[in-house]
Motif scaffolding. Structure first.
Motif, PDB file in Angstrom:
ATOM      1  N   HIS A   1       4.708   5.658   0.342  1.00  0.00           N
ATOM      2  CA  HIS A   1       5.180   5.060  -0.900  1.00  0.00           C
ATOM      3  C   HIS A   1       6.583   5.538  -1.249  1.00  0.00           C
ATOM      4  O   HIS A   1       7.448   4.731  -1.635  1.00  0.00           O
TER       5      HIS A   1
ATOM      6  N   GLY B   1       1.816   1.841  -1.985  1.00  0.00           N
ATOM      7  CA  GLY B   1       1.440   1.963  -3.389  1.00  0.00           C
ATOM      8  C   GLY B   1       0.059   2.565  -3.514  1.00  0.00           C
ATOM      9  O   GLY B   1      -0.683   2.682  -2.528  1.00  0.00           O
TER      10      GLY B   1
ATOM     11  N   GLY C   1      -3.319   4.917  -0.743  1.00  0.00           N
ATOM     12  CA  GLY C   1      -1.953   4.581  -0.389  1.00  0.00           C
ATOM     13  C   GLY C   1      -1.808   3.880   0.939  1.00  0.00           C
ATOM     14  O   GLY C   1      -0.694   3.657   1.410  1.00  0.00           O
TER      15      GLY C   1
END
Length: 284
Positions: free
Chosen positions: A106, A76, A70
């Motif tokens: 995220h 993401g 991440g």
């Protein structure tokens, strides 16, 4: 006899099915704290609820914890790395997922459309976007869904999770497990922070250098609070003349109070003039 034989055969088959069903650990299942991943209490902002929903979507998708996951150029899931201290991380380079702070990054990027919490757990907790902070002594009662809980010490925060409400949280916990819903663990719990997703207020500056310690008082001899690993965005409340410090070719007696850290830092490591423009003088 035929009816009894068929019954016995079915009973044996059922017993074998139970014996051979993989355990949650072997199947990579995610333990949950008595229910689905969702907002479990009222009062959160719309952005905080969107952050919860974004984190829970990753739980529903069965995404793995992966060490270092991440933290790519954009928020993401990413493939992880082997954690030298954890043998369970041997498969993390083949798993697309998140570590604890990668999931938080995220979630709030999805909630706000901007990468506002890029960094490790400590950077996220000490963010200049803090709306409110809570200590471990206050317990969970003041918390709302979307608040970020941290574990460790002021000098070393090692885990972060998103509060759901009702004593539960969503987290990327450790290698070998999937993202999960858990009961909040009190052991090692340090506190929580509520994120302000609106415009940043106050006197905001940027530090330079690496390993720069903040101090409990405006003195080099004071207790260490937290070290900036690198250039960091900070919010300054006020500044004052105190101990003269010489470092990296500069000498200055100005120190700034950082409300997000509850600590001081010498102005030598804040980009700008020795005495910061527009920042008031501390009265105490």
């Amino acid at each position: 006899m035929l009816r009894r034989s068929g019954f016995v055969t079915a009973l044996v088959g059922l017993l074998l099915l139970v014996l051979w069903t993989p355990s949650p650990a072997s199947a990579g299942a995610r333990p949950e704290a008595g229910g689905a991943c969702a907002v479990r209490a009222p009062g959160a902002s719309a952005a905080a609820e969107r952050a919860v929903a974004a984190a829970c979507a990753q739980v529903a998708a069965g995404v793995w914890y992966t060490w270092g996951g991440g933290h790519g150029p954009r928020p993401g899931p990413t493939y992880g790395q082997v954690d030298p201290t954890d043998p369970a991380s041997e498969h993390d380079p083949q798993r697309l997922g998140f570590d604890c702070s990668g999931l938080v990054r995220h979630a709030y990027a999805e909630a706000t459309g901007a990468d506002i919490l890029n960094g490790v757990a400590s950077a996220q907790y000490y963010t200049h976007r803090a709306a409110e902070r809570f200590t471990a002594a206050q317990g969970l009662d003041p918390l709302l869904p979307g608040d970020l809980l941290v574990w460790g010490t002021a000098q070393r925060l090692h885990h972060i999770a998103v509060y759901l409400g009702a004593g539960t949280m969503v987290e990327a916990r450790q290698s070998g497990t999937r993202l999960m819903v858990s009961d909040v663990r009190t052991s090692g719990y340090h506190g929580a922070v509520r994120i302000d997703t609106g415009p940043v207020t106050g006197h905001v500056f940027q530090t330079w250098g690496t390993g720069v310690w903040t101090k409990a008082e405006p003195s080099t001899k004071a207790a260490r609070v937290y070290a900036f690993p690198g250039p960091t965005t900070i919010r300054v409340k006020c500044q004052k003349h105190a101990e003269k410090v010489t470092s990296d070719g500069y000498t200055n007696d100005a120190w700034s109070y950082l409300p997000d850290y509850g600590a001081w830092v010498t102005n030598i490591y804040i980009q700008g003039p020795a005495w910061l423009e527009g920042v008031p003088t501390c009265t105490t």
